[in-house]
Design a protein around this motif. Structure first.
Motif, PDB file in Angstrom:
ATOM      1  N   ILE A 146       0.850  -1.200   0.000  1.00 58.89           N
ATOM      2  CA  ILE A 146       0.000   0.000   0.000  1.00 58.89           C
ATOM      3  C   ILE A 146       0.886   1.251   0.000  1.00 58.89           C
ATOM      4  O   ILE A 146       0.647   2.195  -0.756  1.00 58.89           O
ATOM      5  CB  ILE A 146      -0.959  -0.028   1.211  1.00 58.89           C
ATOM      6  N   GLU A 147       1.950   1.243   0.815  1.00 59.46           N
ATOM      7  CA  GLU A 147       2.888   2.375   0.823  1.00 59.46           C
ATOM      8  C   GLU A 147       3.525   2.558  -0.552  1.00 59.46           C
ATOM      9  O   GLU A 147       3.685   3.674  -1.040  1.00 59.46           O
ATOM     10  CB  GLU A 147       3.983   2.142   1.880  1.00 59.46           C
ATOM     11  N   MET A 148       3.881   1.419  -1.170  1.00 62.36           N
ATOM     12  CA  MET A 148       4.504   1.480  -2.499  1.00 62.36           C
ATOM     13  C   MET A 148       3.554   2.110  -3.516  1.00 62.36           C
ATOM     14  O   MET A 148       3.949   2.935  -4.334  1.00 62.36           O
ATOM     15  CB  MET A 148       4.891   0.073  -2.960  1.00 62.36           C
ATOM     16  N   ALA A 149       2.298   1.693  -3.466  1.00 62.41           N
ATOM     17  CA  ALA A 149       1.340   2.136  -4.481  1.00 62.41           C
ATOM     18  C   ALA A 149       0.951   3.599  -4.298  1.00 62.41           C
ATOM     19  O   ALA A 149       0.731   4.309  -5.277  1.00 62.41           O
ATOM     20  CB  ALA A 149       0.100   1.248  -4.444  1.00 62.41           C
ATOM     21  N   PHE A 150       0.844   4.061  -3.042  1.00 59.48           N
ATOM     22  CA  PHE A 150       0.256   5.376  -2.824  1.00 59.48           C
ATOM     23  C   PHE A 150       1.208   6.415  -2.245  1.00 59.48           C
ATOM     24  O   PHE A 150       0.943   7.610  -2.325  1.00 59.48           O
ATOM     25  CB  PHE A 150      -0.975   5.253  -1.924  1.00 59.48           C
ATOM     26  N   LEU A 151       2.328   5.996  -1.649  1.00 57.05           N
ATOM     27  CA  LEU A 151       3.196   6.977  -0.997  1.00 57.05           C
ATOM     28  C   LEU A 151       4.556   7.098  -1.681  1.00 57.05           C
ATOM     29  O   LEU A 151       5.396   7.864  -1.244  1.00 57.05           O
ATOM     30  CB  LEU A 151       3.398   6.619   0.483  1.00 57.05           C
ATOM     31  N   CYS A 152       4.801   6.298  -2.738  1.00 59.86           N
ATOM     32  CA  CYS A 152       6.098   6.361  -3.392  1.00 59.86           C
ATOM     33  C   CYS A 152       5.989   7.073  -4.727  1.00 59.86           C
ATOM     34  O   CYS A 152       4.903   7.206  -5.299  1.00 59.86           O
ATOM     35  CB  CYS A 152       6.666   4.960  -3.570  1.00 59.86           C
ATOM     36  N   LYS A 153       7.150   7.502  -5.241  1.00 58.62           N
ATOM     37  CA  LYS A 153       7.143   8.269  -6.484  1.00 58.62           C
ATOM     38  C   LYS A 153       7.713   7.481  -7.656  1.00 58.62           C
ATOM     39  O   LYS A 153       7.351   7.725  -8.802  1.00 58.62           O
ATOM     40  CB  LYS A 153       7.941   9.563  -6.281  1.00 58.62           C
ATOM     41  N   SER A 154       8.626   6.552  -7.374  1.00 55.17           N
ATOM     42  CA  SER A 154       9.234   5.789  -8.461  1.00 55.17           C
ATOM     43  C   SER A 154       8.162   4.999  -9.221  1.00 55.17           C
ATOM     44  O   SER A 154       7.316   4.340  -8.608  1.00 55.17           O
ATOM     45  CB  SER A 154      10.277   4.817  -7.897  1.00 55.17           C
TER      46      SER A 154
END
Lengths: 425, 101
Positions: free
Chosen positions: A299-307
């Motif tokens: 979830i962090e990867m999908a919504f809080l990351c930019k790459s």
């Protein structure tokens, strides 16, 4: 890193191949797997019959009548599902053992069943139902192994009844199994009476007291659980299916613990159950959303990351993660041999075990009931079903939040690194 | 008709990849029959398949499966395409494997 990981892989592969192709471990695993559909029927019957809503209970009693509604699950369905775990595992294990040695599998299963019933303690009015459940798991495994060895030996020494060629194959096959059947019967009859002369009295009691209970106690202790959890993450770190390997060793213990809890739960939902760590604890806590407890990470990867890359893998991994499957993020991010992610990948499941074990030990969350939870059951429903209490679901949510907090700084660091790489290219 | 067998640990994680590979094959007008099998039960399915692929999590079984497959092309799927469920890439790998055999 690549060279180093290759070196370790070279060292690990033989161990893993050995575990995976080990005749006994794989047959036991196969036998336990065979119990799954039946155990799930039993589990859903428990949920349907014990749903804690008074209006629903009253309605069901008015439709089916008091006596039917009270007995259909606990006296009928569960005796035939949970209550037969040992028997089904016996059939599955001896089937797979025979297949491994290319023997006729079904006759071998028949001999194993006979041998097991020879060992069962006598009870008034026939065979004790209690001897067929998972309490007998270790005895069942031992019987399956011995009968198959006897069968194999007879075949090897050509100790079989030869029929003339004119006899049809399926008839002569039955006679092939006759000699090993006689040997097994004699062998187990002797064992039965030898054990009867000891203070243990019965084979089930002997194996349970000397093997099953002590091994289960050690394997499901906090330390044992931490070791299994560590090994699971360790193998996955190299992209190897650690869960499969750890289960090969731990599953008989987890099944035994589950059964011990269920036996208590079946008598009284409020009585103290013996084990914290069971098969369902492992699925709903240690492997929650996949090894590494990765759903919060996704979830962090999908919504809080930019790459771009991280976001894409994150989005792909959320749905499988909800159902406790996480190969996409393990191989996609990847978590495999990723120096940035090693620490949280080990830390998150360790924290989950400590939090869950602690909260159950100190009485905040009820011990697992022993009801089988499908391993794909999403949180928090899985935790609820495992403990027959919403505290179990709440526990899963806490575990997921803590895991998310552990992963956050690391995925942010990785995000920054990937962003720089993406901008350069 | 290409018959492909994908082996993973329980057959669950590979099912989605199967769909993606099928899509990739159909878009190129290939006739494909593909299914996922759990490693414990794969033995029986080996005979049916033309190409056998292993998920990266069970790639340690590569040599054993190769031995059982009797000369049929067997390979492991690379982690990246497995992780990103890249059906196109894996399908390209299948075509390449068939070309080699």
């Amino acid at each position: 890193m690549d060279k180093f990981s290759e070196k370790i892989e070279q060292k690990l592969y033989p161990i893993i191949e050995w575990v995976q192709s080990n005749k006994y471990l794989s047959a036991i695993q196969f036998g336990l797997l065979m119990t799954m559909p039946v155990l799930l029927v039993g589990a859903f019957a428990c949920v349907i019959s014990d749903l804690p809503i008074q209006a629903y209970q009253d309605l069901m009693v008015s439709i089916f009548g008091q006596s039917v509604w009270e007995e259909w699950n606990w006296s009928v369905v569960n005796t035939a599902t949970m209550g037969l775990t040992g028997l089904i595992a016996l059939a599955g294990t001896s089937y797979q053992l025979a297949k491994f040695d290319k023997l006729d599998a079904i006759p071998n299963v028949a001999i194993a069943l006979m041998s097991y019933f020879i060992l069962l303690p006598s009870a008034e009015g026939g065979i004790p139902v209690s001897g067929l459940g998972a309490q007998a798991l270790f005895l069942v495994i031992i019987v399956a192994i011995i009968t198959e060895e006897i069968y194999k030996l007879c075949k090897k020494k050509n100790l079989t009844v030869k029929m003339p060629d004119s006899v049809p194959a399926f008839v002569s096959q039955q006679f092939t199994a006759l000699v090993p059947a006689v040997f097994s019967a004699v062998f187990f009859l002797i064992i039965r009476y030898v054990i009867a002369a000891t203070p243990y009295g019965t084979a089930s009691n002997l194996v349970y007291s000397l093997l099953q209970a002590p091994l289960t106690n050690v394997g499901t202790s906090l330390l044992g659980t931490i070791v299994f959890t560590f090994l699971n993450s360790f193998f996955w770190l190299f992209g190897i299916h650690g869960t499969e390997l750890v289960s090969a060793v731990a599953q008989p213990l987890w099944y035994a613990a589950r059964a011990a809890n269920f036996d208590v739960f079946a008598v009284s939902a409020l009585a103290a159950r013996p084990y914290i760590v069971t098969q369902d604890f492992s699925n709903m806590i240690i492997f929650l959303t996949g090894t590494g407890i990765t759903l919060p990470l996704c979830i962090e990867m999908a919504f809080l990351c930019k790459s771009e890359r991280i976001r894409k893998v994150g989005k792909l991994s959320i749905i499988p993660g909800v159902f406790n499957v996480n190969e996409p993020v393990i191989f996609g991010l990847p978590l495999v041999m990723n120096p940035v992610m090693i620490i949280p990948f080990f830390l998150a499941p360790m924290a989950a075990v400590l939090i869950s074990f602690g909260s159950m030990y100190f009485g905040l969350v009820p011990y697992p009931t022993g009801v089988t939870v499908p391993w794909t059951m999403p949180a928090p429903f899985g935790g609820w079903m495992m403990c027959n209490s919403w505290m179990g679901g709440l526990l899963q949510i806490v575990v997921l939040l803590v895991s998310g907090a552990i992963y956050y700084p690391f995925i942010k660091a990785l995000d920054k690194k990937y962003m720089e790489e993406e901008q350069q290219s | 008709m290409i018959k492909v067998l994908l082996i993973c640990s329980q057959g669950a994680s590979t099912a989605v990849l199967c769909d993606k590979i099928r899509e990739a094959a159909v878009s190129r007008n290939y006739d494909i029959d593909i299914h996922a099998a759990a490693i414990a039960r794969a033995d029986e399915d080996l005979a049916e398949a033309d190409v056998i692929l292993l998920g990266p999590q069970v790639r340690y079984m590569l040599n054993k499966v190769k031995g059982q497959a009797g000369g049929k092309p067997v390979a492991a799927i690379d982690m990246q395409s497995y992780g990103t469920i890249d059906g196109e890439k894996v399908f390209a790998q299948i075509v390449e494997m068939l070309g080699e055999s």
